[in-house]
Design an enzyme around this catalytic site. Structure first.
Site, short mmCIF file in Angstrom:
data_model
loop_
_atom_site.label_atom_id
_atom_site.label_comp_id
_atom_site.label_asym_id
_atom_site.label_seq_id
_atom_site.Cartn_x
_atom_site.Cartn_y
_atom_site.Cartn_z
CB SER A 185 2.47 -8.02 0.72
OG SER A 185 1.76 -7.95 1.75
CB THR B 3 0.79 -3.97 6.37
OG1 THR B 3 -0.68 -3.89 5.57
CG2 THR B 3 1.26 -2.61 6.12
CG ASP B 4 -2.46 -7.69 3.22
OD1 ASP B 4 -2.64 -6.63 4.12
OD2 ASP B 4 -3.26 -7.87 2.11
CB THR C 195 -0.84 -0.05 1.22
OG1 THR C 195 -1.72 -1.23 1.05
CG2 THR C 195 -1.72 1.15 1.36
C1 SIN Z 1 -0.26 -5.42 0.77
O1 SIN Z 1 -0.23 -6.15 1.97
O2 SIN Z 1 0.67 -5.09 -0.36
C2 SIN Z 1 -1.54 -4.42 0.84
C3 SIN Z 1 -2.00 -3.97 2.17
C4 SIN Z 1 -0.82 -3.22 2.80
O3 SIN Z 1 0.22 -2.92 2.39
O4 SIN Z 1 -1.28 -2.52 3.76
#
Ligand code: SIN
Length: 358
Positions: A71, A104-105, A23
């Site tokens: 991710s 963050t995923d 993100t």
């Molecule tokens: C991801 O994990 O690529 C999308 C969600 C995020 O980064 O918060």
């Protein structure tokens, strides 16, 4: 990986910024619709351009785009590439520290992976590797990516109160060991929660630092990074009301090498699983028990005596236990090639007993 010479023709010390996507590199159709974004759209060079004016004078940054993905699509091959790049860059005398921009995923998986494969090396060399990301896409109003990235760059480059080299994460104004960071809310700005008392990005909490040093003292040898296409196949099975024996027996004719049992409460699983799990263990499938609760630890032989060879995962969540089991199975394979009689349990036990900070 490009050689440091190509990345940095002047050959002066620099912070390496590795872009993985997420993100932090996401774009929304408009700033008012931040949830309708696509992750991994903006190059890491552009992310740096946005914070360039705030970078301390004389601090050189070099970027490398390893991937630009959401991710949730992270692959084992990409983890291997990232681990190899981090290890090679750490030993480059011109690299002062490393920042990784990541979704963050699955930052939880990457955090434990880097700790177990590069934690000792980064500590020994006194260099910090920092994972960071964002909850809002890069063009949302109030985007959190730029401040997270700036904090991460500072954390990677500054001499901070005796804070040693190691694998950290910096988000939402706080720092922690990367192996302690996990996303625990779908949308909140502080969704990537640190499971240990952390430090604000500029100020060290002495109790936390004591815990960091205890973990680093306990982690004396990194595990080998599996070749991208040779990661052992490990699945996570979640126990729940109404669980069926087929959830386990389904895997018996597959090439699965290990199962992580995400149990209820203290890490027990439904009685319906007992017989097929005993069969799996007898067939040589590696079994690890953890808890679906989201925090706390699982202990050997609690709530019932463990099946032969099954290990409790300590404080590891199911996604972390899965990476730890894969690396342990790979380490067993590499040890065998060198004639060392070590089992995956020997490697996994070292991980499960790592001190919990706080
Ligand atoms: C991801 O994990 O690529 C999308 C969600 C995020 O980064 O918060």
């Amino acid at each position: 990986m490009m050689s440091a010479n190509l990345k940095n023709p002047e050959k002066s010390p620099y912070i390496l910024i590795l872009g993985m996507g997420g993100t932090i590199a996401g774009l929304a159709p408009s700033p008012e619709k931040p949830l309708e974004y696509q992750a991994g759209q903006v190059g890491v060079g552009s992310l740096i351009a946005h914070i360039q004016s705030a970078i301390p004078d004389g601090l050189e940054l070099v970027t490398e785009q390893l991937a630009n993905i959401s991710s949730r699509n992270l692959t084992e091959d990409l983890l291997s590439q990232l681990g190899k790049t981090v290890r090679e860059s750490l030993v480059d005398p011109f690299v002062r520290g490393i920042v990784i921009t990541h979704g963050t995923d699955t930052i939880e998986e990457t955090g434990i992976f880097l700790q177990l494969t590069c934690g000792q090396l980064s500590h020994e060399l006194g260099k910090r590797v920092i994972l960071t990301g964002a909850m809002l896409p890069s063009n949302a109003s109030g985007a959190d990516g730029p401040s997270n990235l700036l904090d991460a760059v500072k954390w990677a480059s500054t001499a901070i109160d005796n804070c040693p080299g190691g694998i950290y994460a910096v988000m939402d104004g706080r720092a922690c060991m990367a192996m302690d960071l996990a996303k625990r809310h779908t949308t909140a700005l502080n969704a990537p929660l640190q499971s240990s008392p952390s430090s604000s990005a500029g100020l060290i909490n002495p109790t936390w630092l004591f815990g960091v040093k205890a973990v680093q003292a306990a982690w004396a040898e990194d595990l080998p990074i599996p070749p991208g296409n040779e990661w052992p196949w490990v699945e996570i099975l979640t126990s729940h009301a109404g669980a069926r024996s087929e959830t386990v027996s389904h895997w018996m004719d597959s090439e699965v090498k290990g199962l992580v049992l995400s149990g209820s409460g203290i890490g027990g699983f439904h009685d319906a699983w007992l017989a097929p799990l005993a069969q799996a263990a007898a067939k040589g499938v590696a079994l690890v028990r953890t808890s679906r609760t989201g925090s706390g630890s699982t202990f050997p032989n609690i709530p019932e005596k463990d099946l032969l060879g099954c290990l409790a995962s300590g404080s590891l969540s199911a996604p972390r236990a899965r990476i730890a089991l894969q690396l342990s199975l790979n380490a067993e394979k590499q040890a065998k090639k060198m004639g060392k009689p070590l089992t995956w349990q020997d490697f996994f036990a070292r991980i499960a007993v790592l001190p919990v900070i706080g």
